[in-house]
Design a protein around this motif. Structure first.
Motif, PDB file in Angstrom:
ATOM      1  N   ASP A 359       0.855  -1.185   0.000  1.00 35.91           N
ATOM      2  CA  ASP A 359       0.000   0.000   0.000  1.00 35.91           C
ATOM      3  C   ASP A 359       0.888   1.230   0.000  1.00 35.91           C
ATOM      4  OD1 ASP A 359      -2.137   1.687   0.201  1.00 35.91           O
ATOM      5  OD2 ASP A 359      -2.170   1.590   2.387  1.00 35.91           O
ATOM      6  N   ALA A 360       1.381   1.591  -1.173  1.00 32.29           N
ATOM      7  CA  ALA A 360       2.317   2.703  -1.258  1.00 32.29           C
ATOM      8  C   ALA A 360       1.714   3.851  -2.033  1.00 32.29           C
ATOM      9  CB  ALA A 360       3.605   2.250  -1.943  1.00 32.29           C
ATOM     10  N   GLN A 361       2.231   5.054  -1.752  1.00 31.17           N
ATOM     11  CA  GLN A 361       1.698   6.237  -2.422  1.00 31.17           C
ATOM     12  C   GLN A 361       1.978   6.221  -3.923  1.00 31.17           C
ATOM     13  OE1 GLN A 361       3.456   9.560  -0.464  1.00 31.17           O
ATOM     14  NE2 GLN A 361       2.531   9.065   1.506  1.00 31.17           N
ATOM     15  N   ASP A 362       3.203   5.736  -4.276  1.00 31.35           N
ATOM     16  CA  ASP A 362       3.595   5.807  -5.686  1.00 31.35           C
ATOM     17  C   ASP A 362       3.486   4.448  -6.370  1.00 31.35           C
ATOM     18  OD1 ASP A 362       5.542   4.594  -4.271  1.00 31.35           O
ATOM     19  OD2 ASP A 362       7.201   5.495  -5.382  1.00 31.35           O
ATOM     20  N   ARG A 363       2.496   3.660  -5.941  1.00 29.09           N
ATOM     21  CA  ARG A 363       2.422   2.288  -6.439  1.00 29.09           C
ATOM     22  C   ARG A 363       2.215   2.244  -7.942  1.00 29.09           C
ATOM     23  NH1 ARG A 363      -2.036  -2.044  -4.782  1.00 29.09           N
ATOM     24  NH2 ARG A 363      -3.123  -0.777  -6.310  1.00 29.09           N
ATOM     25  N   ASP A 364       1.301   3.045  -8.437  1.00 34.40           N
ATOM     26  CA  ASP A 364       0.979   2.980  -9.858  1.00 34.40           C
ATOM     27  C   ASP A 364       2.184   3.334 -10.717  1.00 34.40           C
ATOM     28  OD1 ASP A 364      -1.469   2.231  -9.188  1.00 34.40           O
ATOM     29  OD2 ASP A 364      -2.396   4.208  -9.405  1.00 34.40           O
ATOM     30  N   MET A 365       2.903   4.394 -10.265  1.00 31.80           N
ATOM     31  CA  MET A 365       4.070   4.795 -11.039  1.00 31.80           C
ATOM     32  C   MET A 365       5.140   3.717 -11.026  1.00 31.80           C
ATOM     33  SD  MET A 365       4.845   8.789 -10.815  1.00 31.80           S
ATOM     34  CE  MET A 365       4.420   9.250  -9.175  1.00 31.80           C
ATOM     35  N   ARG A 366       5.311   3.090  -9.859  1.00 31.16           N
ATOM     36  CA  ARG A 366       6.297   2.013  -9.750  1.00 31.16           C
ATOM     37  C   ARG A 366       5.925   0.855 -10.663  1.00 31.16           C
ATOM     38  NH1 ARG A 366      10.890   1.350  -6.007  1.00 31.16           N
ATOM     39  NH2 ARG A 366      10.864   3.245  -4.803  1.00 31.16           N
ATOM     40  N   LEU A 367       4.639   0.487 -10.637  1.00 27.15           N
ATOM     41  CA  LEU A 367       4.217  -0.660 -11.435  1.00 27.15           C
ATOM     42  C   LEU A 367       4.445  -0.371 -12.918  1.00 27.15           C
ATOM     43  CD1 LEU A 367       0.974  -1.873  -9.660  1.00 27.15           C
ATOM     44  CD2 LEU A 367       3.317  -2.665  -9.429  1.00 27.15           C
ATOM     45  N   ARG A 368       4.145   0.878 -13.332  1.00 27.41           N
ATOM     46  CA  ARG A 368       4.358   1.231 -14.736  1.00 27.41           C
ATOM     47  C   ARG A 368       5.837   1.142 -15.088  1.00 27.41           C
ATOM     48  NH1 ARG A 368       2.004   6.537 -14.845  1.00 27.41           N
ATOM     49  NH2 ARG A 368       0.182   5.601 -13.895  1.00 27.41           N
ATOM     50  N   GLU A 369       6.676   1.684 -14.177  1.00 22.48           N
ATOM     51  CA  GLU A 369       8.129   1.669 -14.415  1.00 22.48           C
ATOM     52  C   GLU A 369       8.655   0.237 -14.541  1.00 22.48           C
ATOM     53  OE1 GLU A 369      10.251   3.272 -11.180  1.00 22.48           O
ATOM     54  OE2 GLU A 369      12.196   3.110 -12.174  1.00 22.48           O
ATOM     55  N   TYR A 370       8.255  -0.601 -13.585  1.00 19.08           N
ATOM     56  CA  TYR A 370       8.726  -1.986 -13.633  1.00 19.08           C
ATOM     57  C   TYR A 370       8.208  -2.697 -14.872  1.00 19.08           C
ATOM     58  CZ  TYR A 370      10.609  -1.831  -8.917  1.00 19.08           C
ATOM     59  OH  TYR A 370      11.353  -1.546  -7.813  1.00 19.08           O
ATOM     60  N   GLY A 371       6.990  -2.358 -15.293  1.00 19.75           N
ATOM     61  CA  GLY A 371       6.451  -2.966 -16.508  1.00 19.75           C
ATOM     62  C   GLY A 371       7.302  -2.630 -17.721  1.00 19.75           C
ATOM     63  N   ILE A 372       7.716  -1.357 -17.780  1.00 15.80           N
ATOM     64  CA  ILE A 372       8.561  -0.946 -18.911  1.00 15.80           C
ATOM     65  C   ILE A 372       9.881  -1.704 -18.890  1.00 15.80           C
ATOM     66  CG2 ILE A 372       9.927   0.985 -19.777  1.00 15.80           C
ATOM     67  CD1 ILE A 372       7.582   2.784 -19.057  1.00 15.80           C
ATOM     68  N   TYR A 373      10.483  -1.811 -17.691  1.00  8.88           N
ATOM     69  CA  TYR A 373      11.745  -2.563 -17.600  1.00  8.88           C
ATOM     70  C   TYR A 373      11.553  -3.992 -18.072  1.00  8.88           C
ATOM     71  CZ  TYR A 373      13.609   1.194 -14.697  1.00  8.88           C
ATOM     72  OH  TYR A 373      14.042   2.391 -14.232  1.00  8.88           O
ATOM     73  N   CYS A 374      10.478  -4.619 -17.587  1.00  9.27           N
ATOM     74  CA  CYS A 374      10.240  -6.024 -17.920  1.00  9.27           C
ATOM     75  C   CYS A 374      10.154  -6.193 -19.425  1.00  9.27           C
ATOM     76  CB  CYS A 374       8.931  -6.498 -17.289  1.00  9.27           C
ATOM     77  SG  CYS A 374       9.135  -7.129 -15.650  1.00  9.27           S
ATOM     78  N   SER A 375       9.318  -5.378 -20.075  1.00 12.07           N
ATOM     79  CA  SER A 375       9.146  -5.567 -21.514  1.00 12.07           C
ATOM     80  C   SER A 375      10.432  -5.234 -22.252  1.00 12.07           C
ATOM     81  CB  SER A 375       7.988  -4.721 -22.029  1.00 12.07           C
ATOM     82  OG  SER A 375       7.975  -3.475 -21.389  1.00 12.07           O
ATOM     83  N   ALA A 376      11.167  -4.186 -21.790  1.00 14.22           N
ATOM     84  CA  ALA A 376      12.400  -3.820 -22.478  1.00 14.22           C
ATOM     85  C   ALA A 376      13.417  -4.945 -22.396  1.00 14.22           C
ATOM     86  CB  ALA A 376      12.983  -2.553 -21.871  1.00 14.22           C
ATOM     87  N   PHE A 377      13.549  -5.513 -21.206  1.00 15.86           N
ATOM     88  CA  PHE A 377      14.570  -6.557 -21.083  1.00 15.86           C
ATOM     89  C   PHE A 377      14.151  -7.844 -21.772  1.00 15.86           C
ATOM     90  CE2 PHE A 377      16.508  -3.750 -18.101  1.00 15.86           C
ATOM     91  CZ  PHE A 377      17.837  -4.025 -18.269  1.00 15.86           C
ATOM     92  N   THR A 378      12.846  -8.144 -21.779  1.00 22.44           N
ATOM     93  CA  THR A 378      12.408  -9.317 -22.525  1.00 22.44           C
ATOM     94  C   THR A 378      12.701  -9.120 -24.008  1.00 22.44           C
ATOM     95  OG1 THR A 378      10.625  -9.414 -20.927  1.00 22.44           O
ATOM     96  CG2 THR A 378      10.498 -10.922 -22.784  1.00 22.44           C
ATOM     97  N   GLY A 379      12.415  -7.903 -24.510  1.00 23.51           N
ATOM     98  CA  GLY A 379      12.709  -7.637 -25.912  1.00 23.51           C
ATOM     99  C   GLY A 379      14.183  -7.763 -26.209  1.00 23.51           C
ATOM    100  N   LEU A 380      15.012  -7.221 -25.310  1.00 25.56           N
ATOM    101  CA  LEU A 380      16.463  -7.312 -25.495  1.00 25.56           C
ATOM    102  C   LEU A 380      16.909  -8.765 -25.520  1.00 25.56           C
ATOM    103  CD1 LEU A 380      19.153  -5.737 -25.604  1.00 25.56           C
ATOM    104  CD2 LEU A 380      19.242  -5.948 -23.132  1.00 25.56           C
ATOM    105  N   GLY A 381      16.351  -9.568 -24.598  1.00 22.58           N
ATOM    106  CA  GLY A 381      16.705 -10.982 -24.562  1.00 22.58           C
ATOM    107  C   GLY A 381      16.322 -11.691 -25.838  1.00 22.58           C
ATOM    108  N   VAL A 382      15.135 -11.392 -26.363  1.00 20.49           N
ATOM    109  CA  VAL A 382      14.700 -12.032 -27.612  1.00 20.49           C
ATOM    110  C   VAL A 382      15.635 -11.647 -28.746  1.00 20.49           C
ATOM    111  CG1 VAL A 382      12.861 -12.051 -29.328  1.00 20.49           C
ATOM    112  CG2 VAL A 382      12.303 -12.240 -26.919  1.00 20.49           C
ATOM    113  N   MET A 383      16.006 -10.338 -28.776  1.00 18.23           N
ATOM    114  CA  MET A 383      16.909  -9.901 -29.839  1.00 18.23           C
ATOM    115  C   MET A 383      18.264 -10.586 -29.720  1.00 18.23           C
ATOM    116  SD  MET A 383      15.954  -5.904 -30.044  1.00 18.23           S
ATOM    117  CE  MET A 383      17.544  -5.386 -30.623  1.00 18.23           C
TER     118      MET A 383
END
Lengths: 484, 193, 191, 105
Positions: A359-383
């Motif tokens: 239950d954090a104040q900046d939860r939504d922003m954190r989740l968005r940030e981590y989502g971007i990292y996840c997709s970026a690194f998955t894409g990098l791994g696939v490449m």
């Protein structure tokens, strides 16, 4: 136009001109990685999260970059701090001292071999481009000489500060560093006795032909490791800046940019010490700890610890094997990197899941940030994975000139040499970071030694073990190798 | 392409190092505090090591940095730091006697220069062996009777160094039966009085 | 009588250092591995984005109690600022428009950077106007002004954040109007 | 490498030797006197190296080996010399060499 023409027609000479600038700069690129590794490593060992607050504000998003931004914020903070000089300080040396460790730390990479010597066709003859910037037969001695000069930074900094804490720290540090230089030199002598050369490229090539130095000289390796801890002023030998006893030690009176230069010098020394350990005892740029059975057209498998090193056959079996199977090697390396990237993405996904429950104040922003990292690194791994498959399928190497016609070694085309050099450079950096992690790991494990314990260990224990090790090595080398 | 530059660069570097060493030597002569002098002396030694490398003895240059600048001068700086009262304010830097004394070295230097200037024009032998580690070691440990016999000298120097270390320990101890020399003798003195 | 506590004798393997060093390295590496692989492993909270779950009687940030009409219950008697050892409470008094009450605070500021959270102000208050039960212990701010909290901030709280069964912790005025306010609160007409 | 005039090397060596001698003769600070001796030793080393390059073939190494021994002896000298400096400054609390003249009377 003339210059462009010269560059395109002399790629190797151009590389020889660019590398002296590139290698110290590349070491500067590794430096923030080491600082991040130290901070995160310390945090994870102590069950903390670590640096996570500095961010780049974007609309609806905060890019934290895994705490990497702390380097930038530190830099900005230290650059804009007041450049304070204590009124009681001895001005000239106070200004000179922080530059000395940085200068020696930037000079030493020029002596380390970063890739295997490249043979290329130069007109009708054959020339070679070595992986060291300064090719000298006494490379290791010069390295030690530069290391001994870096003590002056500590001594002058402490003395010119004109403060008791600084002076105490400087005296402790200088006495310790002088003492451990003795055991450092003696512990590495065993390896030099076996290899028969002070040239670091020769030492690495010997390891490529036989095996890594740490398997030949385990005791020498341990002694050298401990001496390196002392030379770098790292825990458990960090009495120079024992903060519980003498505040900040030799840099108590330093602030701002000058303090940053001391810190930079310290981290550079950790990097250089790690690179030296990797070069001397972990095979340097050689990929594998044991030589690979070679193709029939070259010199064949060299048994363990038997033949005398031949400087004329300058490319080791490992390097030749890498060049002959470059596609497969690159594919495997890229594949391993891809797997690591996938593991990293999974770890971030775990962090994201964990954060979603809080239950954090900046939860939504954190989740968005981590989502971007996840997709970026998955894409990098696939490449990376696709690149690995492409390299494995399509990258085949053929030597331009077969072995024996112009030189005892086959001469490969430029792109093979370049890819191999880049690969070997990354191998060195990888081993260096592994040893740097050892430095960090030990720092957060062991308590600080007492000063008399350090002196006792250096003069009464390590010196004796090093001497006995040298004696036994000499006898065994004489018995097995027949001597030189 | 770059080999043609070597001749030019060689003399340029020599001039640079020579000027640096002379300037540092002058700085040593005029320095107020011995630690300044020590740093100037390190400058002299580093410049000389560069000249050694230019003259074809890179090994000697490295040893000069490693042993002279790295170890011996470090020791000197350390002792100056420990004593920490070495500032030269009680004595005049040049008195009448010293001015008279300075004539002799100047005369000596002039004589050397004169001798050299009127000697036969000598050149550096192009066949001179470059002092890398391997030839130096081969000459140093040449055990043949016809060899220069430096190995004996080498052993003697080893013994000499050992004797020097023992002597230094004995000298630095306050009394022969005291367990160890105190780290800071000046403070020890104050404690005693 | 003196008791001599001897250090335990080291065994051979302990004297040799290396085995013990490797044991220590294994311990720290285990912690590092756990922290890396298990995100829910951390005992630390994401301060200050996540507030710690503190007990109700923890002496946390202050709040000012309110009367039913929303005005502060404080009568500006300066008892709390007199009792404060850190001298962090600054009150400016003014005349109250209500003729039953003599004074009221024109401004009421607490400098949390000076505050030592001793709770003496709460003890000193004669009319239960200041309390330290907000459970907001983690103080974080970008500048020093953020830590000086005024009347608005001190009275910025909701009755639902405090236990309903403890009437004293609600915005109960006490005295004659207490029962009426409590009645209103329970019936839901309390604003 | 061959562009260096051997005369210049010897000139530099002579100048440095003179400089060292001046330091030894004019300065009263023990440390500076010791350092002057070091400068003189260095000048002689330079002279050896300069002359050694004019010897033919392998003999040129002989002149380069002598400075190695000089450096070793300088190390021994610094070791004992500094110990003596520590020893005598304990009694007098000064590093002025003129103050140590009891033997004169």
């Amino acid at each position: 136009m003339d210059i462009l023409h010269w560059i395109t027609s002399h790629p190797y000479q151009t590389a020889g001109l660019i590398l002296p600038i590139a290698i110290p700069l590349i070491l500067f690129q590794v430096l923030p990685l080491l600082v991040l590794l130290e901070r995160r490593g310390a945090a994870f060992i102590q069950d903390r999260v670590g640096p996570s607050r500095a961010y780049i504000p974007l609309p609806g998003l905060r890019i934290r970059a895994f705490g990497m931004l702390y380097n930038a914020t530190d830099l900005i903070k230290l650059l804009f701090k007041e450049n304070f000089v204590p009124p009681f300080a001895y001005k000239s040396f106070y200004w000179l001292a922080p530059a000395i460790p940085v200068a020696t730390g930037l000079l030493t990479p020029a002596l380390l071999p970063w890739f295997s010597p490249i043979l290329y066709q130069d007109g009708a003859g054959v020339s070679s481009l070595t992986g060291t910037l300064i090719t000298t037969s006494s490379g290791l001695l010069l390295l030690f000489a530069l290391g001994s000069l870096s003590v002056y930074g500590v001594v002058l900094g402490s003395w010119s500060s004109n403060s008791k804490f600084s002076l105490l720290g400087g005296m402790r540090a200088s006495a310790m560093m002088i003492s451990y230089e003795v055991s450092m030199g003696l512990s590495v002598l065993g390896l030099l006795l076996i290899v028969g050369s002070f040239n670091l490229t020769d030492i690495v090539e010997w390891q490529g032909h036989h095996t890594w130095g740490m398997f030949v000289q385990p005791i020498g390796f341990l002694l050298f490791l401990v001496s390196m801890f002392a030379e770098c002023n790292r825990n458990p030998f960090d009495v120079a800046e024992g903060e519980s006893e003498i505040v900040g030690g030799f840099h108590t009176e330093y602030a701002g940019v000058k303090f940053m230069m001391f810190m930079t010098g310290e981290y550079l020394h950790v990097l250089v010490a790690s690179a030296l350990l990797a070069t001397l005892y972990a095979g340097g740029y050689e990929l594998l700890p044991f030589p690979v059975p070679m193709l029939a057209d070259t010199s064949g498998f060299v048994p363990f610890l038997t033949t005398v090193f031949r400087p004329e056959s300058y490319l080791s079996l490992d390097t030749l094997w890498v060049k002959a199977h470059l596609g497969g090697v690159v594919a495997i390396m890229l594949g391993i990197t891809a797997v690591l990237v996938f593991v990293f993405a999974t770890l971030i996904a775990g962090r994201r899941r964990n954060y979603a429950q809080q239950d954090a104040q900046d939860r939504d922003m954190r989740l968005r940030e981590y989502g971007i990292y996840c997709s970026a690194f998955t894409g990098l791994g696939v490449m990376l994975l696709l690149g690995a498959i492409a390299c494995g399928l399509f990258m085949t190497t053929q030597p331009l000139v077969a072995a024996g016609t112009l030189s005892p070694q086959p001469i490969y085309p430029g792109w093979v040499n370049a890819v191999t050099a880049v690969l070997q450079f990354h191998i060195v950096i990888g081993k260096t970071l592994a040893f740097a992690w050892l430095f960090i790991w030990v720092r957060w494990t062991l308590p600080r030694f007492r000063y008399d314990q350090i002196m006792g260990l250096g003069w009464k224990v390590m010196l004796n073990i090093a001497l006995v090790n040298l004696l036994i090595t000499a006898i065994v080398a004489k018995a097995i190798g027949g001597g030189r | 392409m770059f080999h043609s530059l070597d001749h030019l660069l060689g003399s340029a570097y020599f001039t640079l190092f020579a000027l640096a060493s002379l300037l540092c030597g002058g700085g040593l002569l005029l320095s107020k505090h011995p630690i300044n002098g020590a740093i100037y002396l390190i400058g002299v030694m580093l410049s000389l090591s560069g000249i050694y490398a230019l003259l074809g003895s890179p090994f000697l240059g490295v040893i000069q940095v490693l042993v002279y600048a790295g170890a011996i001068m470090m020791l000197v700086v350390f002792v100056i730091m420990v004593l920490n009262q070495a500032r030269d304010h009680r004595v005049p830097r040049f008195d009448g006697f010293s001015i008279v004394g300075a004539i002799f070295p100047i005369a000596l230097a002039a004589m050397v220069v004169k001798t050299l200037a009127f000697a036969d024009a000598s050149t550096i032998d192009p066949a001179a062996v470059r002092g890398e580690i391997a030839p130096v070691a081969a000459t140093m440990f040449d055990l043949t009777p016809a060899g220069p016999g430096y190995y004996l000298l080498f052993e003697l120097i080893g013994v000499l160094l050992l004797v020097a270390v023992v002597a230094a320990v004995m000298l630095a101890k306050r009394h022969l039966d005291s367990p160890a020399a105190p780290a800071a003798p000046a403070e020890g003195d104050h404690a005693q009085h | 009588m003196t008791k001599v506590v001897r250090r335990p004798d080291l065994t051979f393997w302990e004297k040799i250092y290396f085995v013990e060093i490797f044991k220590g390295l294994a311990t720290t590496m285990g912690h590092a591995k756990n922290s890396l692989l298990h995100a829910d492993h951390f005992k630390v909270i994401n301060y200050p984005d996540v507030q710690p779950n503190l007990p109700r009687d923890y002496r946390a940030r202050h709040r000012l109690m309110k009367r039913p009409d929303g005005s502060p219950r404080c009568v500006a008697c300066f008892m709390c600022s007199t009792a404060c050892p850190a001298r962090c409470i600054n009150i400016v008094a003014e005349e109250s428009p209500d003729h039953h009450i003599e004074k009221r605070p024109a401004s009421f500021e607490i400098d949390l950077l000076l505050c030592v959270f001793c709770g003496f102000c709460v003890e000193a208050c004669p009319c239960d106007a200041i309390r330290m039960d907000t459970r907001q212990a983690v103080l974080a701010g970008d500048n020093r002004r953020d830590f000086v909290i005024d009347k608005t901030k001190l009275m910025d709280w909701e009755p639902k954040d405090y236990p309903l069964e403890d009437a004293q912790s609600q915005k109960a005025p006490g005295g004659t109007l207490h029962a009426q306010a409590l009645e209103e609160f329970k019936s839901g007409s309390y604003h | 490498m061959h562009s260096i005039d051997p005369f210049h090397v010897q000139l530099l060596s002579a100048l440095l030797f003179g400089l060292g001698l001046v330091v030894v003769l004019t300065r009263r600070n023990i440390f500076l006197v010791l350092m002057g001796v070091e400068v003189m030793l260095n000048a002689v080393n330079l002279s050896f190296v300069g002359f050694s390059q004019q010897l033919p073939g392998a003999q040129s190494l002989w002149g380069q080996l002598t400075p190695l021994f000089t450096i070793a002896i300088a190390a021994a000298e610094a070791c004992v010399g500094l110990a003596m400096v520590i020893c005598i400054t304990r009694g007098k609390d000064t590093v002025d060499s003129d103050q140590f003249a009891e033997m004169k009377e």
